[in-house]
Design a protein around this motif. Structure first.
Motif, PDB file in Angstrom:
ATOM      1  N   ALA A  67      56.043  27.343  13.689  1.00 44.29           N
ATOM      2  CA  ALA A  67      56.950  26.792  14.702  1.00 44.29           C
ATOM      3  C   ALA A  67      58.341  27.717  14.463  1.00 44.29           C
ATOM      4  O   ALA A  67      59.044  27.805  15.189  1.00 44.29           O
ATOM      5  N   LEU A 119      57.537  18.183  14.271  1.00 40.79           N
ATOM      6  CA  LEU A 119      56.495  18.904  14.985  1.00 40.79           C
ATOM      7  C   LEU A 119      56.483  18.894  16.451  1.00 40.79           C
ATOM      8  O   LEU A 119      56.429  19.468  17.252  1.00 40.79           O
ATOM      9  N   ILE A 120      56.792  17.539  16.968  1.00 41.82           N
ATOM     10  CA  ILE A 120      56.757  17.138  18.398  1.00 41.82           C
ATOM     11  C   ILE A 120      58.130  17.650  18.977  1.00 41.82           C
ATOM     12  O   ILE A 120      58.141  18.464  20.003  1.00 41.82           O
ATOM     13  N   ALA A 123      57.498  21.287  19.291  1.00 41.42           N
ATOM     14  CA  ALA A 123      56.556  21.654  20.288  1.00 41.42           C
ATOM     15  C   ALA A 123      57.216  21.545  21.634  1.00 41.42           C
ATOM     16  O   ALA A 123      56.846  22.284  22.719  1.00 41.42           O
ATOM     17  N   LEU A 126      59.336  24.597  22.253  1.00 40.19           N
ATOM     18  CA  LEU A 126      58.581  25.851  22.430  1.00 40.19           C
ATOM     19  C   LEU A 126      58.066  25.790  23.781  1.00 40.19           C
ATOM     20  O   LEU A 126      58.338  26.648  24.662  1.00 40.19           O
ATOM     21  N   ILE A 127      57.771  24.593  24.444  1.00 42.31           N
ATOM     22  CA  ILE A 127      57.193  24.641  25.858  1.00 42.31           C
ATOM     23  C   ILE A 127      58.357  24.567  26.780  1.00 42.31           C
ATOM     24  O   ILE A 127      58.032  25.325  27.813  1.00 42.31           O
TER      25      ILE A 127
END
Length: 137
Positions: A67, A119-120, A123, A126-127
């Motif tokens: 990530a 991590l969330i 994410a 990234l999204i």
């Protein structure tokens, strides 16, 4: 750290997490040697715990490093990479030391919360960035 590029920030946190994995791996080796276990945990609780501490870190750290790399490639600012990398590293460190106890500990819980939060967050970045053209955040 304030004048680091995103790539330098990703390198810092990735390097620290790799060192953490090496340290945890050495702890497995030392536990196996101490208890004369050649493979696996040999049914020894201390070796099983050392294996699990390493295994848990090995399950989360590679995803986090990936990530960080993609966030950097997408051009996100260094502070975003530091936020994700720092939270993930601290989370993994707290979890590893907290998991070393025979019972659930505040460190173990805090480590998982920081790990999931980082991590969330990664994410989400990234999204969102997949649909944004132009300057990141």
């Amino acid at each position: 750290m304030a004048d680091m590029t995103a790539a330098q920030a990703a390198a810092l946190w990735s390097g620290l997490m790799i060192l953490l994995l090496v340290i945890l791996s050495v702890q497995v080796i030392m536990a196996r040697q101490k208890h004369r276990v050649v493979l696996g945990d040999g049914g020894n609780p201390a070796v099983a715990l050392a294996c699990r501490v390493f295994g848990n870190a090995a399950e989360y750290i590679p995803v986090g490093i990936g990530a960080l790399a993609v966030l950097t490639l997408l051009g996100l600012p260094a502070y975003a990479v530091h936020a994700v990398g720092g939270a993930l590293f601290l989370g993994r460190l707290l979890h590893a030391t907290g998991l070393a106890a025979d019972k659930p500990t505040p460190g173990r819980l805090a480590g998982m919360v920081l790990t999931f939060l980082s991590l969330i967050t990664a994410a989400g970045m990234l999204i969102v960035h997949a649909f944004i053209h132009g300057q990141p955040f």
